[in-house]
Write a protein that holds these residues in place. Structure first.
Motif, mmCIF file in Angstrom:
data_model
loop_
_atom_site.group_PDB
_atom_site.id
_atom_site.type_symbol
_atom_site.label_atom_id
_atom_site.label_comp_id
_atom_site.label_asym_id
_atom_site.label_seq_id
_atom_site.Cartn_x
_atom_site.Cartn_y
_atom_site.Cartn_z
ATOM 1 N N VAL A 373 0.756 -1.183 -0.035
ATOM 2 C CA VAL A 373 0.157 0.067 -0.038
ATOM 3 C C VAL A 373 0.780 1.260 0.047
ATOM 4 C CG1 VAL A 373 -1.725 1.327 1.404
ATOM 5 C CG2 VAL A 373 -1.808 -1.230 1.170
ATOM 6 N N LYS A 374 0.539 2.237 -0.880
ATOM 7 C CA LYS A 374 1.028 3.495 -0.847
ATOM 8 C C LYS A 374 0.617 4.376 0.611
ATOM 9 C CE LYS A 374 1.219 3.815 -5.901
ATOM 10 N NZ LYS A 374 1.079 4.772 -7.090
ATOM 11 N N PRO A 375 1.337 5.352 0.980
ATOM 12 C CA PRO A 375 2.862 5.446 0.709
ATOM 13 C C PRO A 375 3.746 4.323 1.226
ATOM 14 C CG PRO A 375 2.190 6.650 2.577
ATOM 15 C CD PRO A 375 1.109 6.085 2.094
ATOM 16 N N PHE A 376 4.870 3.909 0.392
ATOM 17 C CA PHE A 376 5.853 2.777 0.560
ATOM 18 C C PHE A 376 6.234 2.894 1.985
ATOM 19 C CE2 PHE A 376 5.968 3.375 -4.132
ATOM 20 C CZ PHE A 376 5.185 2.212 -4.237
ATOM 21 N N ASP A 377 6.549 1.836 2.544
ATOM 22 C CA ASP A 377 7.110 1.640 3.959
ATOM 23 C C ASP A 377 8.394 0.806 3.689
ATOM 24 O OD1 ASP A 377 7.846 -0.173 6.089
ATOM 25 O OD2 ASP A 377 7.025 1.887 7.294
ATOM 26 N N LYS A 378 9.729 1.260 3.721
ATOM 27 C CA LYS A 378 10.776 0.908 3.391
ATOM 28 C C LYS A 378 10.779 -0.694 4.139
ATOM 29 C CE LYS A 378 15.940 1.252 3.548
ATOM 30 N NZ LYS A 378 17.126 2.218 3.488
ATOM 31 N N ALA A 379 10.737 -0.618 5.196
ATOM 32 C CA ALA A 379 10.845 -2.129 5.956
ATOM 33 C C ALA A 379 9.706 -3.180 5.341
ATOM 34 C CB ALA A 379 10.511 -1.974 7.615
ATOM 35 N N VAL A 380 8.648 -2.588 5.090
ATOM 36 C CA VAL A 380 7.707 -3.625 4.454
ATOM 37 C C VAL A 380 8.272 -4.192 2.981
ATOM 38 C CG1 VAL A 380 5.344 -3.760 3.245
ATOM 39 C CG2 VAL A 380 5.737 -2.817 5.701
ATOM 40 N N LEU A 381 8.685 -3.085 2.285
ATOM 41 C CA LEU A 381 9.317 -3.527 0.882
ATOM 42 C C LEU A 381 10.328 -4.272 0.927
ATOM 43 C CD1 LEU A 381 9.140 -0.023 -1.189
ATOM 44 C CD2 LEU A 381 7.628 -2.147 -1.501
ATOM 45 N N LEU A 382 11.176 -4.180 1.829
ATOM 46 C CA LEU A 382 12.384 -5.011 1.967
ATOM 47 C C LEU A 382 12.103 -6.292 2.157
ATOM 48 C CD1 LEU A 382 15.080 -2.754 3.657
ATOM 49 C CD2 LEU A 382 15.146 -3.535 1.276
ATOM 50 N N LYS A 383 11.258 -6.358 3.372
ATOM 51 C CA LYS A 383 10.606 -7.816 3.562
ATOM 52 C C LYS A 383 9.971 -8.429 2.554
ATOM 53 C CE LYS A 383 9.480 -11.175 6.662
ATOM 54 N NZ LYS A 383 10.508 -11.919 7.230
ATOM 55 N N LYS A 384 9.265 -7.908 1.686
ATOM 56 C CA LYS A 384 8.545 -8.586 0.679
ATOM 57 C C LYS A 384 9.564 -9.020 -0.419
ATOM 58 C CE LYS A 384 3.952 -6.328 1.279
ATOM 59 N NZ LYS A 384 3.260 -7.588 1.658
ATOM 60 N N PHE A 385 10.450 -8.093 -0.703
ATOM 61 C CA PHE A 385 11.512 -8.481 -1.500
ATOM 62 C C PHE A 385 12.189 -9.722 -0.955
ATOM 63 C CE2 PHE A 385 10.659 -4.529 -3.585
ATOM 64 C CZ PHE A 385 11.675 -4.542 -4.746
ATOM 65 N N SER A 386 12.718 -9.642 0.109
ATOM 66 C CA SER A 386 13.527 -10.807 0.738
ATOM 67 C C SER A 386 12.485 -12.187 0.740
ATOM 68 C CB SER A 386 13.735 -10.428 2.406
ATOM 69 O OG SER A 386 14.948 -9.508 2.309
ATOM 70 N N THR A 387 11.288 -12.056 1.062
ATOM 71 C CA THR A 387 10.579 -13.337 1.058
ATOM 72 C C THR A 387 10.321 -13.914 -0.406
ATOM 73 O OG1 THR A 387 9.310 -12.696 3.151
ATOM 74 C CG2 THR A 387 8.308 -14.407 1.908
#
Length: 392
Positions: A373-387
């Motif tokens: 969901v926007k606005p982007f949260d860096k921690a959430v983005l990184l978690k999804k990338f890693s997973t």
């Protein structure tokens, strides 16, 4: 299967189309034309061209034709092809910019008629060659890197197996040695009954002749030396070749493991490719800034059409797809991506500014695996990338 070499020339002026067709027929055998706008989709799907030549007099008309084809055809987005646009000098810079963005594959400065006819043939040759390369069943860089990462775990697995095998061998040798000691103790205990004191006790208790006792004691000593000890040594030595094999195997595998480690190092230099599809260029910059240290390579698209062109050019390992796009919706674009067999396994994460139930349901039906969901949260983005990229 032979490579597709069909060429379709699309235009609105029949005379212009025939001139372009005649130029191409000098070098190519399978050249078709499409001049009826009402049959544009039918012509494309019938001929399934490897190269689509847009021979319209203006850029605006070429764009209108191709966008209409993209929206109305159920196959145009999935069919691998290259698009060449014939342009005039006044629109050259704009056409060049659109080709850089992958709206079209390439261009030829053609109008006034035949301005650079020779280059037209060369561009078609290049386009056919590129389509043939793309259709070849060779692994993409992303697929190769994914397999390499799995192979890189081979060394640890082999080392663990060899270590466990060595431990089992050592344990077996200890058991054999302990069994030998136990047998010797038992025999010694049994033989002690035939010692001088034991003989006396047996003679007094049973009346056994002493010569018999001495013979039995001698036989037990011989049995232990000539039979039991020999068999125990044989059993113990039988395990030694297995131990030697494990050591030799480790030595023989050393060069191969060095190659695996080298492959792993090469893999680590190749970052996973992630496509971000959003019609807001500012969001591209924001995502790039948030993920500059995420260990991934980013590419961006502003529309559904750009996204499909980018995917055909380089297969990403993960896609972030905005719900709202200027040409087709993110949901429809996801549905089209998932309909293409070679792209169906790419995980798609939907980007949205809200979480309405109907949007979520339709996105999941289209093939999306997650949401952000926007606005982007860096921690959430990184978690999804890693997973999703298995980087944890």
């Amino acid at each position: 299967m032979s490579a597709n070499k069909n060429i379709l020339v699309a235009a609105e002026d029949v005379d212009d189309t025939n001139i372009v067709r005649e130029l191409l027929c000098k070098e190519f055998d399978q050249v078709f034309i499409s001049t009826d706008p009402d049959k544009a989709v039918q012509d494309f799907e019938q001929h399934s061209p490897a190269v689509l030549v847009l021979a319209f007099p203006t850029l605006a008309r070429a764009q209108s034709y191709y966008l209409g084809l993209y929206r109305l055809s159920a196959r145009a987005h999935a069919h691998p092809h290259r698009t060449l646009i014939l342009c005039n000098k006044a629109e050259l810079q704009e056409v060049y910019s659109l080709c850089k963005k992958d709206h079209f594959s390439s261009y030829v400065l053609f109008w006034p008629l035949g301005y650079d006819a020779t280059r037209l043939g060369m561009e078609v040759h290049h386009a056919l060659r590129q389509v043939a390369l793309n259709e070849a069943e060779t692994p993409t860089t992303s697929e190769f890197a994914a397999q390499a990462r799995r192979i890189a775990g081979l060394e640890a697995l082999l080392e663990m197996s060899l270590t466990q095998g060595s431990e089992h061998i050592a344990a077996g040798q200890q058991v054999v040695e302990q069994s030998g000691d136990d047998i010797r103790v038992a025999l010694d205990g049994f033989a002690s009954r035939f010692s001088t004191q034991g003989q006396q006790q047996l003679r007094e208790a049973e009346g056994v002749d002493i010569s018999v006792l001495e013979l039995l004691q001698s036989e037990f000593a011989r049995l232990q030396t000539e039979q039991i000890d020999v068999h125990l040594r044989t059993a113990s030595s039988a395990l030694q070749p297995v131990s030697d094999w494990a050591k030799q195997f480790r030595q023989n595998m050393a060069p191969e493991m060095e190659s695996v480690r080298g492959l792993q190092q090469l893999t680590e230099t190749r970052k996973p490719l992630v496509l971000v599809v959003d019609d807001d260029a500012f969001q591209h910059k924001l995502v790039a800034r948030l993920l500059k240290d995420a260990g991934v390579e980013l590419m961006f698209a502003l529309s559904s059409q750009e996204a499909m062109a980018a995917i055909h050019r380089r297969r990403p390992e993960l896609i972030f797809m905005d719900i709202s796009l200027p040409d087709l919706s993110g949901i429809e674009t996801t549905r089209r991506i998932k309909a293409i067999e070679s792209f169906a396994s790419i995980p798609v994460v939907m980007i949205t500014g809200h979480s309405k139930k109907d949007v979520v349901v339709e996105s999941l039906k289209a093939g999306a695996c997650d949401f952000v969901v926007k606005p982007f949260d860096k921690a959430v983005l990184l978690k999804k990338f890693s997973t999703l990229l298995h980087m944890e």
